[in-house]
Design an enzyme around this catalytic site. Structure first.
Site, mmCIF file in Angstrom:
data_model
loop_
_atom_site.group_PDB
_atom_site.id
_atom_site.type_symbol
_atom_site.label_atom_id
_atom_site.label_comp_id
_atom_site.label_asym_id
_atom_site.label_seq_id
_atom_site.Cartn_x
_atom_site.Cartn_y
_atom_site.Cartn_z
ATOM 1 N N TRP A 99 0.845 -1.172 -0.040
ATOM 2 C CA TRP A 99 0.079 0.078 0.001
ATOM 3 C C TRP A 99 0.869 1.337 -0.024
ATOM 4 C CZ3 TRP A 99 -4.346 -1.419 -1.965
ATOM 5 C CH2 TRP A 99 -5.051 -2.460 -1.367
ATOM 6 N N ASP A 166 -1.757 7.090 5.788
ATOM 7 C CA ASP A 166 -2.865 6.352 5.431
ATOM 8 C C ASP A 166 -3.023 5.235 6.795
ATOM 9 O OD1 ASP A 166 -4.502 3.954 4.482
ATOM 10 O OD2 ASP A 166 -2.848 3.368 3.082
ATOM 11 N N LYS A 190 -12.239 -1.408 6.467
ATOM 12 C CA LYS A 190 -11.523 -2.268 7.451
ATOM 13 C C LYS A 190 -12.135 -1.800 8.703
ATOM 14 C CE LYS A 190 -8.786 -3.202 4.054
ATOM 15 N NZ LYS A 190 -7.897 -2.027 3.370
HETATM 16 C C1 LIG Z 1 -7.241 -1.881 2.097
HETATM 17 C C2 LIG Z 1 -6.035 -0.665 1.943
HETATM 18 C C3 LIG Z 1 -5.888 0.189 1.152
HETATM 19 C C4 LIG Z 1 -6.722 0.159 -0.083
HETATM 20 O O1 LIG Z 1 -8.055 0.536 -0.012
HETATM 21 P P1 LIG Z 1 -9.054 0.785 -1.146
HETATM 22 O O2 LIG Z 1 -10.399 1.364 -0.253
HETATM 23 O O3 LIG Z 1 -9.583 -0.588 -1.468
HETATM 24 O O4 LIG Z 1 -8.735 1.575 -2.062
HETATM 25 C C5 LIG Z 1 -4.917 1.175 1.255
HETATM 26 N N1 LIG Z 1 -4.014 1.035 2.384
HETATM 27 C C6 LIG Z 1 -4.314 0.321 3.389
HETATM 28 C C7 LIG Z 1 -3.510 0.374 4.637
HETATM 29 C C8 LIG Z 1 -5.362 -0.866 3.353
HETATM 30 O O5 LIG Z 1 -5.363 -1.603 4.291
#
Ligand SMILES: *Cc1c(COP(=O)(O)O)cnc(C)c1O
Length: 357
Positions: A99, A166, A190
């Site tokens: 990511w 993030d 999540k």
């Molecule tokens: C799942 C995830 C993403 C991607 O998320 P999307 O909403 O599917 O674009 C990005 N960063 C982290 C840390 C993630 O766990």
């Protein structure tokens, strides 16, 4: 058989959050219409966004000068929106997983990117330490929880530039010092809501400084200035997020989330460390994620992988414990909604499997 949900995302939400959202989908506030059928500009919906924003501010103790927005596009769209809006000349990125790497790839479209450190050579099984961040970077980007590898940065780094994070997979799982960040973003699926909405917390006076024209929908100001209502936002996922924010507050807020996260993780990690069949893939204790707990079979038991998956998932209801394909083995995702009962059931299942072998 009772099912325990260890999915990495979309993932488990508190039962009452699902139930309350389901009720509003059938009949929104007694209007006789479904939440899925009303305009986002209906007078009954604005209070939903207002309350969600207010609860976010209260739970995370967001200082004045920040705006919280609810938009579509997922965390993946934020990978590009962040540099579009915040990168002036140079940005620093800590590479702790795919990511982070994807975020870095987008930033390279907008300016110079410095990778301050990377744990790629060891398949991201630890968080790099002892690196320095250039003082002239516009920001340092970190991925606080690495969902695939089970590593987590549970502190704010002491650097001379603002941070951008993030926090998709540990958002609202612990208190955070928001003042250290110019932006925090998280895909909801999540730890916040169902898929479809993304949250961004943005320092307002840092917007509008990037030396480029930004397409309207990718300019954060479009959303901060219009209260997430420039276009049609994901109404149902926003409502579900509100229910979850209410639930978190009722549980005692982020201190309470942090406390139970530590309890859950302690239960699972101590079993991984004790059980003769398994070991954790993240060995440095302070790097171990409280959200995604990754483990594999010891070499002498490697051939039991499919057997353990079949036993755990099909016979004991441990849904979603298969590890990400790039790591293999197993992953128990323990987000806010995960219960102590759930992790105890997983531990019992691991012990039972050990006894068979
Ligand atoms: C799942 C995830 C993403 C991607 O998320 P999307 O909403 O599917 O674009 C990005 N960063 C982290 C840390 C993630 O766990």
């Amino acid at each position: 058989m009772k099912k325990y949900n260890f999915n990495a995302g979309p993932s488990m939400l508190p039962r009452e959050v699902i139930e309350n959202t389901a009720k509003q989908i059938l009949d929104f506030n007694g209007s006789g219409l479904s939440l899925a059928e009303i305009s986002h500009r209906a007078k009954d919906f604005q209070p939903v966004v207002d309350e969600a924003e207010a609860l976010m501010k209260e739970l995370l103790q967001i200082p004045d000068g920040y705006k919280t927005i609810f938009v579509g596009g997922g965390a993946s769209l934020e990978f590009c929106m962040i540099p579009y809006n915040f990168l002036i000349k140079k940005a620093a990125y800590l590479n702790t997983g795919v990511w982070a790497k994807k975020a870095m790839k987008e930033a390279k479209l907008f300016g110079e990117v410095v990778e301050v450190a990377s744990s790629a050579a060891d398949n991201y099984t630890y968080i790099p330490k002892g690196w320095t961040c250039p003082d002239d970077a516009d920001y340092l980007h970190v991925t606080t929880n690495n969902t695939i590898y089970g590593t987590e940065v549970r502190k704010e780094y002491d650097v001379n530039v603002p941070m951008i994070a993030d926090m998709s997979s540990d958002f609202l799982s612990r208190p955070v010092d928001v003042s250290k960040y110019d932006a925090i973003y998280a895909g909801a699926q999540k730890n916040l809501s169902m898929a479809g909405v993304t949250v961004a917390i943005l320092k307002e006076d840092k917007l509008g400084r990037a030396p480029r024209e930004i397409p309207t929908m990718l300019d954060y100001r479009t959303h901060t200035e219009k209260g997430s209502m420039f276009n049609t936002p994901p109404v149902v996922p926003i409502y579900c997020a509100l229910e979850n924010l209410r639930w978190i507050k009722a549980q005692g807020g982020l201190e309470a989330m942090d406390k139970i996260a530590k309890q859950r993780a302690e239960i699972v990690y101590s079993e991984i460390d004790r059980n003769k069949l398994f070991h954790g893939t993240v060995t440095c204790e302070e790097d171990r994620s409280l959200m995604n707990i990754c483990f594999v079979l010891n070499d002498e038991y490697k051939e039991l992988e499919q057997e353990f998956l079949d036993f755990a998932i099909k016979e004991r209801g441990m849904v979603g414990v298969k590890g990400h394909r790039s790591v293999g083995g197993f992953r128990a995702s323990c987000y806010n909604a995960q219960t102590i009962e759930g992790v105890q059931a997983l531990v019992a299942c691991m012990k039972e499997f050990e006894a068979k072998h």
